[in-house]
Write a protein that holds these residues in place. Structure first.
Motif, PDB file in Angstrom:
ATOM      1  N   ALA A  31      29.865  39.648  45.216  1.00 58.93           N
ATOM      2  CA  ALA A  31      31.272  39.720  45.606  1.00 58.93           C
ATOM      3  C   ALA A  31      31.432  39.786  47.120  1.00 58.93           C
ATOM      4  O   ALA A  31      32.378  39.229  47.674  1.00 58.93           O
ATOM      5  N   GLN A  32      30.487  40.444  47.792  1.00 55.89           N
ATOM      6  CA  GLN A  32      30.535  40.528  49.255  1.00 55.89           C
ATOM      7  C   GLN A  32      30.554  39.164  49.922  1.00 55.89           C
ATOM      8  O   GLN A  32      31.064  39.016  51.021  1.00 55.89           O
ATOM      9  N   GLY A  33      29.960  38.197  49.259  1.00 55.13           N
ATOM     10  CA  GLY A  33      29.874  36.865  49.851  1.00 55.13           C
ATOM     11  C   GLY A  33      30.966  35.920  49.366  1.00 55.13           C
ATOM     12  O   GLY A  33      30.928  34.737  49.666  1.00 55.13           O
ATOM     13  N   CYS A  34      31.906  36.437  48.593  1.00 58.05           N
ATOM     14  CA  CYS A  34      32.969  35.590  48.059  1.00 58.05           C
ATOM     15  C   CYS A  34      34.327  36.137  48.472  1.00 58.05           C
ATOM     16  O   CYS A  34      34.458  37.312  48.817  1.00 58.05           O
ATOM     17  N   VAL A  74      39.930  29.571  58.557  1.00 58.41           N
ATOM     18  CA  VAL A  74      39.210  28.416  59.092  1.00 58.41           C
ATOM     19  C   VAL A  74      37.916  28.209  58.301  1.00 58.41           C
ATOM     20  O   VAL A  74      37.196  29.157  57.981  1.00 58.41           O
ATOM     21  N   THR A  75      37.680  26.974  57.894  1.00 53.98           N
ATOM     22  CA  THR A  75      36.507  26.676  57.067  1.00 53.98           C
ATOM     23  C   THR A  75      35.370  26.111  57.922  1.00 53.98           C
ATOM     24  O   THR A  75      35.592  25.639  59.036  1.00 53.98           O
ATOM     25  N   LEU A  76      34.185  26.156  57.357  1.00 48.81           N
ATOM     26  CA  LEU A  76      33.029  25.585  58.047  1.00 48.81           C
ATOM     27  C   LEU A  76      33.243  24.093  58.295  1.00 48.81           C
ATOM     28  O   LEU A  76      32.800  23.550  59.301  1.00 48.81           O
ATOM     29  N   GLU A  77      33.957  23.451  57.390  1.00 45.43           N
ATOM     30  CA  GLU A  77      34.238  22.019  57.541  1.00 45.43           C
ATOM     31  C   GLU A  77      34.976  21.749  58.854  1.00 45.43           C
ATOM     32  O   GLU A  77      34.662  20.801  59.570  1.00 45.43           O
ATOM     33  N   GLU A  78      35.958  22.622  59.155  1.00 46.94           N
ATOM     34  CA  GLU A  78      36.714  22.433  60.391  1.00 46.94           C
ATOM     35  C   GLU A  78      35.873  22.798  61.621  1.00 46.94           C
ATOM     36  O   GLU A  78      35.980  22.160  62.665  1.00 46.94           O
ATOM     37  N   GLY A  88      23.127  33.587  54.486  1.00 44.71           N
ATOM     38  CA  GLY A  88      24.219  34.220  53.747  1.00 44.71           C
ATOM     39  C   GLY A  88      24.604  33.428  52.515  1.00 44.71           C
ATOM     40  O   GLY A  88      24.825  33.989  51.434  1.00 44.71           O
ATOM     41  N   LEU A  89      24.664  32.112  52.667  1.00 41.84           N
ATOM     42  CA  LEU A  89      25.047  31.246  51.550  1.00 41.84           C
ATOM     43  C   LEU A  89      24.023  31.315  50.424  1.00 41.84           C
ATOM     44  O   LEU A  89      24.368  31.484  49.251  1.00 41.84           O
ATOM     45  N   GLY A 145      36.164  37.349  58.842  1.00 40.99           N
ATOM     46  CA  GLY A 145      35.500  38.334  59.673  1.00 40.99           C
ATOM     47  C   GLY A 145      34.260  37.716  60.279  1.00 40.99           C
ATOM     48  O   GLY A 145      34.323  36.648  60.877  1.00 40.99           O
ATOM     49  N   ARG A 146      33.110  38.348  60.059  1.00 40.26           N
ATOM     50  CA  ARG A 146      31.891  37.887  60.702  1.00 40.26           C
ATOM     51  C   ARG A 146      31.021  37.004  59.836  1.00 40.26           C
ATOM     52  O   ARG A 146      29.859  36.739  60.168  1.00 40.26           O
ATOM     53  N   ARG A 147      31.534  36.607  58.687  1.00 40.02           N
ATOM     54  CA  ARG A 147      30.684  35.748  57.859  1.00 40.02           C
ATOM     55  C   ARG A 147      31.502  34.720  57.090  1.00 40.02           C
ATOM     56  O   ARG A 147      32.715  34.826  56.978  1.00 40.02           O
ATOM     57  N   PHE A 148      30.785  33.751  56.581  1.00 41.33           N
ATOM     58  CA  PHE A 148      31.439  32.762  55.745  1.00 41.33           C
ATOM     59  C   PHE A 148      31.403  33.233  54.306  1.00 41.33           C
ATOM     60  O   PHE A 148      30.368  33.661  53.823  1.00 41.33           O
ATOM     61  N   LYS A 149      32.551  33.142  53.646  1.00 42.20           N
ATOM     62  CA  LYS A 149      32.575  33.518  52.243  1.00 42.20           C
ATOM     63  C   LYS A 149      32.864  32.302  51.374  1.00 42.20           C
ATOM     64  O   LYS A 149      33.577  31.385  51.778  1.00 42.20           O
TER      65      LYS A 149
END
Ligand code: ADP
Ligand code: MG
Length: 346
Positions: free
Chosen positions: A80-83, A109-113, A153-154, A180-184
């Motif tokens: 859940a922490q990663g989602c 903002v997404t990684l895609e952008e 993380g992924l 925050g500080r990570r990608f979910k």
């Protein structure tokens, strides 16, 4: 039993939103089955993300499956922490075919952008370290460090998902939101729970071919349907898992995301088009990344970020983006990939 736990969860812990309190604002995403909006809960002033099903065939069913996945994920804390944080649901009208699902809004903002921005990787560095990491490092080193952090993380989140029997099947930069500080990870619309058979046998059209592994078109047909009785299904699932290793679907997609973070010529969504030159060249090379590289490197493609530190990143990429052979071996699963020496250094 996952169904039973889900039902308890829904009663005890889930927030029931008031449809009249949720004011929907701008559009965040627009899929063929659902629409995602930014919203505010006027009662608490909280910013929300709301996904509602479109009125197309099968959309309600998928929405219910996505609700199931989010409840399931919430009971696995490390996953859940990663989602995206799932909060609950509401019905727009009484007895609606499917609920509107609600998440906390924690960043848009997404990684895609981010990967197509001119200031990549600095823009990601700033977000995940709170500053630029080490200005004295060159481009390749910094890109490698950023990609390593995001991939770690992924893979961790995906590995945890696989441990509870869920395959995401829609891993791509657009579904990785910087919070925050990570990608979910967001968007469980195409996910399957192989233990109980939710979304087990989906429409082919559900899977995004841009990030799917080559076996995508064989696998769902080859997997037999689960037995109707749930206790039987529970013993059946591990066998399916052992025989087909469905988690290798996600590790291939994660490998493509990793390549996009590292190789400038691969950035942008269109690059992954199954009819585009990258995917067809890869297919011509038999999904052997080393063979493919020999073709494109003379054209000036930049692999420097993958070659950092003796090429451990490159080695990992080759073990993720590849075919799986007859015994389903040859490609690393997410949990195994985390043990790769690439991750031994920060
Ligand atoms: P779709 O089925 O349309 O792809 P997604 O669940 O992926 O639906 O949502 C679409 C877009 O909305 C995502 O790509 C992301 O930009 C944004 N989004 C989704 N969930 C969240 C969230 N919890 N927080 C912030 N943005 C989100
Ligand atoms: Mg999506």
């Amino acid at each position: 039993d996952a169904y039973f736990a889900n039902a308890i969860d829904a009663v005890l812990f889930e927030q029931k939103f008031n449809a009249s309190d949720v004011r929907q604002k701008g559009k965040l995403g627009d899929g063929s089955f659902g629409q995602v909006n930014l919203a505010t809960d006027v009662a608490t002033d909280r910013e929300l993300v709301v996904k509602s099903a479109r009125s197309v065939q099968g959309a309600a069913q998928l929405q219910i499956a996505e609700e199931y996945m989010n409840r399931r994920v919430r009971r696995a804390p490390l996953v859940a922490q990663g989602c995206a944080k799932y909060l609950g649901s509401f019905d727009v009208v009484e007895d609606a075919a499917s609920p509107c699902l609600v998440w906390a809004f924690e960043g848009d903002v997404t990684l895609e952008e981010l990967i197509v921005r001119r200031d990549y990787p600095e823009c990601v560095e700033e977000a995940i370290y709170g500053r630029e990491r080490d200005e004295s490092d060159d481009y390749a080193k910094r890109t490698s460090a950023v990609a390593k952090s995001v991939l770690r993380g992924l893979l961790f989140t995906l590995g945890g998902l696989h441990d509870i029997g869920i395959v995401h099947r829609d891993v791509k930069p657009a579904n990785l939101v910087l919070m925050g500080r990570r990608f979910k990870l967001v968007d469980f619309g195409a996910a399957a729970d192989l233990r109980v058979g939710v979304n087990y046998d989906p429409e082919q059209s559900l899977l995004d071919p841009f990030y799917s592994p080559p076996e995508n078109f064989i696998m769902p047909e080859r997997i037999p349907a689960p037995p109707p009785l749930r206790p039987l299904a529970a013993t059946f699932a591990p066998l399916v898992w052992a025989a087909f290793l469905p988690d290798l679907f996600d590790s291939f997609s994660a490998g493509l995301v990793f390549l996009q973070m590292c190789v400038p010529q691969l950035r942008g969504r269109k690059v992954m088009d199954p009819n585009g030159s990258f995917r067809s060249n890869l297919e011509d090379a038999g999904y052997d990344l080393r063979k493919w590289r020999k073709k494109v490197e003379p054209l000036g493609w930049d692999f420097s970020a993958l070659d950092v530190g003796g090429g451990l990143g490159w080695d990992l990429a080759c073990r993720l983006v590849c075919k799986r052979n007859f015994l389903q071996r040859g490609r690393l699963g997410c949990n195994t990939a985390l043990l790769h020496p690439f991750f031994w250094t920060p």
